[in-house]
Design a protein around this motif. Structure first.
Motif, PDB file in Angstrom:
ATOM      1  N   LEU A 132      68.498 -92.346  -0.389  1.00  0.00           N
ATOM      2  CA  LEU A 132      69.062 -93.166  -0.250  1.00  0.00           C
ATOM      3  C   LEU A 132      68.515 -94.380   0.171  1.00  0.00           C
ATOM      4  CD1 LEU A 132      72.134 -91.052   1.656  1.00  0.00           C
ATOM      5  CD2 LEU A 132      72.061 -91.833  -0.734  1.00  0.00           C
ATOM      6  N   LEU A 133      67.198 -94.219   0.955  1.00  0.00           N
ATOM      7  CA  LEU A 133      65.856 -95.223   1.319  1.00  0.00           C
ATOM      8  C   LEU A 133      65.615 -95.992   0.403  1.00  0.00           C
ATOM      9  CD1 LEU A 133      65.137 -97.162   3.491  1.00  0.00           C
ATOM     10  CD2 LEU A 133      62.985 -95.333   3.927  1.00  0.00           C
ATOM     11  N   VAL A 134      65.818 -96.252  -0.874  1.00  0.00           N
ATOM     12  CA  VAL A 134      65.687 -96.339  -1.980  1.00  0.00           C
ATOM     13  C   VAL A 134      66.228 -97.142  -2.377  1.00  0.00           C
ATOM     14  CG1 VAL A 134      64.564 -96.502  -4.427  1.00  0.00           C
ATOM     15  CG2 VAL A 134      62.814 -95.106  -2.677  1.00  0.00           C
ATOM     16  N   ILE A 135      68.054 -97.035  -2.352  1.00  0.00           N
ATOM     17  CA  ILE A 135      69.604 -97.006  -2.962  1.00  0.00           C
ATOM     18  C   ILE A 135      68.471 -98.888  -2.117  1.00  0.00           C
ATOM     19  CG2 ILE A 135      71.114 -97.346  -3.290  1.00  0.00           C
ATOM     20  CD1 ILE A 135      70.625 -94.447  -3.898  1.00  0.00           C
ATOM     21  N   LEU A 136      68.749 -98.484  -0.795  1.00  0.00           N
ATOM     22  CA  LEU A 136      68.681 -99.363  -0.203  1.00  0.00           C
ATOM     23  C   LEU A 136      67.520-101.098   0.338  1.00  0.00           C
ATOM     24  CD1 LEU A 136      70.207-100.931   2.959  1.00  0.00           C
ATOM     25  CD2 LEU A 136      68.414 -99.713   3.909  1.00  0.00           C
ATOM     26  N   LEU A 137      66.765-100.310  -0.330  1.00  0.00           N
ATOM     27  CA  LEU A 137      65.447-101.335  -0.837  1.00  0.00           C
ATOM     28  C   LEU A 137      65.997-102.063  -1.768  1.00  0.00           C
ATOM     29  CD1 LEU A 137      62.632 -99.244   0.816  1.00  0.00           C
ATOM     30  CD2 LEU A 137      63.707-101.225   1.676  1.00  0.00           C
ATOM     31  N   GLN A 138      66.077-100.836  -3.009  1.00  0.00           N
ATOM     32  CA  GLN A 138      67.067-102.072  -4.273  1.00  0.00           C
ATOM     33  C   GLN A 138      67.562-102.734  -4.207  1.00  0.00           C
ATOM     34  OE1 GLN A 138      67.975 -98.552  -5.945  1.00  0.00           O
ATOM     35  NE2 GLN A 138      65.886 -98.187  -7.653  1.00  0.00           N
ATOM     36  N   GLY A 139      68.762-102.817  -3.352  1.00  0.00           N
ATOM     37  CA  GLY A 139      69.260-103.509  -2.950  1.00  0.00           C
ATOM     38  C   GLY A 139      68.867-104.966  -2.379  1.00  0.00           C
ATOM     39  N   LEU A 140      68.210-104.654  -1.129  1.00  0.00           N
ATOM     40  CA  LEU A 140      67.596-106.022  -0.155  1.00  0.00           C
ATOM     41  C   LEU A 140      66.513-106.943  -1.134  1.00  0.00           C
ATOM     42  CD1 LEU A 140      67.639-103.918   3.078  1.00  0.00           C
ATOM     43  CD2 LEU A 140      69.412-105.766   2.733  1.00  0.00           C
ATOM     44  N   SER A 141      65.881-106.093  -2.379  1.00  0.00           N
ATOM     45  CA  SER A 141      64.607-106.801  -2.704  1.00  0.00           C
ATOM     46  C   SER A 141      65.135-107.717  -3.793  1.00  0.00           C
ATOM     47  CB  SER A 141      63.626-105.677  -3.220  1.00  0.00           C
ATOM     48  OG  SER A 141      63.935-104.740  -4.240  1.00  0.00           O
ATOM     49  N   LYS A 142      66.682-107.267  -4.260  1.00  0.00           N
ATOM     50  CA  LYS A 142      67.093-108.587  -5.204  1.00  0.00           C
ATOM     51  C   LYS A 142      67.412-110.275  -5.422  1.00  0.00           C
ATOM     52  CE  LYS A 142      71.047-105.389  -6.759  1.00  0.00           C
ATOM     53  NZ  LYS A 142      72.345-104.668  -8.115  1.00  0.00           N
ATOM     54  N   PRO A 144      65.139-113.376  -3.657  1.00  0.00           N
ATOM     55  CA  PRO A 144      63.601-113.668  -3.458  1.00  0.00           C
ATOM     56  C   PRO A 144      62.610-113.088  -2.236  1.00  0.00           C
ATOM     57  CG  PRO A 144      64.594-114.994  -4.616  1.00  0.00           C
ATOM     58  CD  PRO A 144      65.859-114.917  -3.635  1.00  0.00           C
ATOM     59  N   VAL A 145      63.651-113.063  -1.220  1.00  0.00           N
ATOM     60  CA  VAL A 145      62.751-112.646   0.087  1.00  0.00           C
ATOM     61  C   VAL A 145      63.916-111.376   0.639  1.00  0.00           C
ATOM     62  CG1 VAL A 145      63.235-113.347   2.458  1.00  0.00           C
ATOM     63  CG2 VAL A 145      62.470-115.181   1.348  1.00  0.00           C
ATOM     64  N   LEU A 146      63.449-110.514   0.835  1.00  0.00           N
ATOM     65  CA  LEU A 146      63.357-109.129   1.381  1.00  0.00           C
ATOM     66  C   LEU A 146      63.612-109.074   2.949  1.00  0.00           C
ATOM     67  CD1 LEU A 146      62.012-105.206   0.187  1.00  0.00           C
ATOM     68  CD2 LEU A 146      63.409-105.957   2.646  1.00  0.00           C
ATOM     69  N   PHE A 147      64.896-109.102   3.119  1.00  0.00           N
ATOM     70  CA  PHE A 147      65.005-109.089   4.859  1.00  0.00           C
ATOM     71  C   PHE A 147      65.783-108.218   5.288  1.00  0.00           C
ATOM     72  CE2 PHE A 147      67.133-113.466   3.650  1.00  0.00           C
ATOM     73  CZ  PHE A 147      65.955-114.661   4.039  1.00  0.00           C
ATOM     74  N   THR A 188      57.897 -97.312  10.682  1.00  0.00           N
ATOM     75  CA  THR A 188      58.975 -98.591  10.421  1.00  0.00           C
ATOM     76  C   THR A 188      59.215 -98.994   9.187  1.00  0.00           C
ATOM     77  OG1 THR A 188      56.998-100.586   9.916  1.00  0.00           O
ATOM     78  CG2 THR A 188      57.205 -99.682  12.434  1.00  0.00           C
ATOM     79  N   LEU A 189      60.698 -99.496   9.558  1.00  0.00           N
ATOM     80  CA  LEU A 189      61.321 -99.691   8.062  1.00  0.00           C
ATOM     81  C   LEU A 189      60.676-101.133   6.969  1.00  0.00           C
ATOM     82  CD1 LEU A 189      63.893 -99.222   6.865  1.00  0.00           C
ATOM     83  CD2 LEU A 189      65.046-101.438   7.472  1.00  0.00           C
ATOM     84  N   GLU A 190      60.081-101.628   8.186  1.00  0.00           N
ATOM     85  CA  GLU A 190      59.254-102.821   7.056  1.00  0.00           C
ATOM     86  C   GLU A 190      57.864-102.318   6.337  1.00  0.00           C
ATOM     87  OE1 GLU A 190      56.083-106.814   7.862  1.00  0.00           O
ATOM     88  OE2 GLU A 190      57.117-105.654   9.730  1.00  0.00           O
ATOM     89  N   SER A 191      57.238-101.033   7.142  1.00  0.00           N
ATOM     90  CA  SER A 191      56.314-100.346   6.080  1.00  0.00           C
ATOM     91  C   SER A 191      56.771 -99.635   5.003  1.00  0.00           C
ATOM     92  CB  SER A 191      55.066 -99.135   7.287  1.00  0.00           C
ATOM     93  OG  SER A 191      56.353 -98.487   7.321  1.00  0.00           O
ATOM     94  N   LEU A 192      57.980 -98.773   5.256  1.00  0.00           N
ATOM     95  CA  LEU A 192      58.407 -98.176   3.997  1.00  0.00           C
ATOM     96  C   LEU A 192      59.038 -99.240   2.975  1.00  0.00           C
ATOM     97  CD1 LEU A 192      60.827 -96.022   6.835  1.00  0.00           C
ATOM     98  CD2 LEU A 192      59.041 -95.205   4.686  1.00  0.00           C
ATOM     99  N   LEU A 197      57.240-101.803  -1.897  1.00  0.00           N
ATOM    100  CA  LEU A 197      57.460-102.835  -3.057  1.00  0.00           C
ATOM    101  C   LEU A 197      56.437-103.221  -3.932  1.00  0.00           C
ATOM    102  CD1 LEU A 197      58.231-105.980  -0.380  1.00  0.00           C
ATOM    103  CD2 LEU A 197      59.693-105.457  -2.739  1.00  0.00           C
ATOM    104  N   LYS A 198      55.100-101.786  -3.384  1.00  0.00           N
ATOM    105  CA  LYS A 198      54.048-101.923  -4.187  1.00  0.00           C
ATOM    106  C   LYS A 198      54.419-100.717  -5.314  1.00  0.00           C
ATOM    107  CE  LYS A 198      50.478-102.521  -1.476  1.00  0.00           C
ATOM    108  NZ  LYS A 198      48.944-102.064  -0.668  1.00  0.00           N
ATOM    109  N   ALA A 199      55.260 -99.897  -4.886  1.00  0.00           N
ATOM    110  CA  ALA A 199      55.222 -98.805  -5.805  1.00  0.00           C
ATOM    111  C   ALA A 199      55.824 -99.292  -7.136  1.00  0.00           C
ATOM    112  CB  ALA A 199      55.776 -97.202  -5.397  1.00  0.00           C
ATOM    113  N   THR A 200      57.226 -99.785  -6.888  1.00  0.00           N
ATOM    114  CA  THR A 200      57.798-100.877  -8.245  1.00  0.00           C
ATOM    115  C   THR A 200      56.933-102.149  -9.023  1.00  0.00           C
ATOM    116  OG1 THR A 200      58.543-102.092  -6.520  1.00  0.00           O
ATOM    117  CG2 THR A 200      59.647 -99.949  -7.161  1.00  0.00           C
ATOM    118  N   GLY A 201      56.229-102.602  -7.919  1.00  0.00           N
ATOM    119  CA  GLY A 201      55.471-104.101  -8.719  1.00  0.00           C
ATOM    120  C   GLY A 201      56.028-105.044  -8.297  1.00  0.00           C
ATOM    121  N   ARG A 202      56.842-104.830  -7.087  1.00  0.00           N
ATOM    122  CA  ARG A 202      57.628-106.330  -6.796  1.00  0.00           C
ATOM    123  C   ARG A 202      57.307-107.186  -6.081  1.00  0.00           C
ATOM    124  NH1 ARG A 202      64.181-104.014  -6.640  1.00  0.00           N
ATOM    125  NH2 ARG A 202      63.714-103.247  -9.028  1.00  0.00           N
TER     126      ARG A 202
END
Length: 258
Positions: A132-142, A144-147, A188-192, A197-202
């Motif tokens: 579920l955390l990955v689903i959240l981050l996928q959406g947020l990283s669409k 150019p800036v991940l808020f 922290t949510l930032e570290s996650l 981002l590093k794992a997915t190459g984004r």
């Protein structure tokens, strides 16, 4: 062995619970909105739901939706009482009684319904799943800036380990509210997000944004965490490495616990 109904049995958690229960020799019925022979919308209930619970010893209630959970639970409990179900197991979320988030309020209300159902019951609260955390981050990283909401920690847990625990509880006697289950590390949510981002190459700029409101304050203060119940073993870094490949995610996880 017993006959067990798993609601939401085709979902991320329900599918794994179903597999484990069947491997242990139980007869398992999978209830979801679209899967025959027990295709049921719990929010509507009716004869199809009654047929699904007929002859069932235990129900593992994994189905959940942003809307309609309380009505779904009411229909399920009514049908379970009519069928003489012995045990109702419900999966909930750590912090539903501490963070005034709308979805959490609904989960807490369902807990109360389960407790007052007149059935034998067990409730397990866990922290959020890695998936579920990955689903959240996928959406947020669409963008150019991940808020991200500033200052929010998280304690994700491996869904397979939650499935193991639910399987154990379903096979046992009603236990009431059991001890919470949290992931192995609070980060922290930032570290996650940076690990994702590093794992997915984004490549994304990460910006922490202060928010407002009681729900945000609840998350920021860690109301959704269970640091004293960090019983999970699978880390977010290990999950990322397994899902996306590479060693960097594992290394990030190791540093977070150093």
């Amino acid at each position: 062995m017993t006959t067990i109904l798993v609601t939401g049995g085709t979902g991320t958690l329900g599918r794994l619970v179903t597999e484990r229960l069947r491997a242990d020799g139980h007869e398992v019925r999978v209830l979801s909105r679209r899967t025959q022979p027990y295709a049921v919308d719990l929010r509507e209930g009716g004869a199809a739901l009654d047929a699904a619970v007929a002859g069932v010893d235990t129900i593992v209630h994994c189905a959940s939706s942003p809307k309609g959970d309380e009505q779904a639970a009411a229909n399920l409990i009514r049908a379970a009482r009519g069928a003489g179900v012995r045990h109702l197991v419900y999966i909930s979320i750590v912090g539903v009684d501490r963070v005034p988030f709308r979805y959490y309020k609904s989960k807490l209300a369902v807990e109360r319904q389960v407790e007052e159902s007149g059935l034998g019951w067990t409730v397990l609260r866990t922290t959020q799943f890695h998936d579920l955390l990955v689903i959240l981050l996928q959406g947020l990283s669409k963008l150019p800036v991940l808020f991200l909401p500033a200052g929010v920690p998280d304690q994700p847990v491996e869904v397979a380990e939650v499935a193991d625990r639910l399987t154990e509880l379903a096979a046992g006697a009603p236990a009431g509210r059991v001890e919470d289950m949290g992931g192995p590390e609070v980060r922290t949510l930032e570290s996650l997000a940076r690990a994702y981002l590093k794992a997915t190459g984004r490549r994304r700029a990460v910006v922490n944004v202060p928010l407002w409101g009681a729900a945000y304050r609840g998350f920021r203060s860690g109301g959704h965490l269970a640091p004293q119940r960090a019983v999970g073993t699978g880390t977010f870094g290990e999950y990322l490495a397994r899902r996306y490949g590479g060693e960097q995610a594992r290394a990030d996880s190791g540093r977070s616990r150093a």
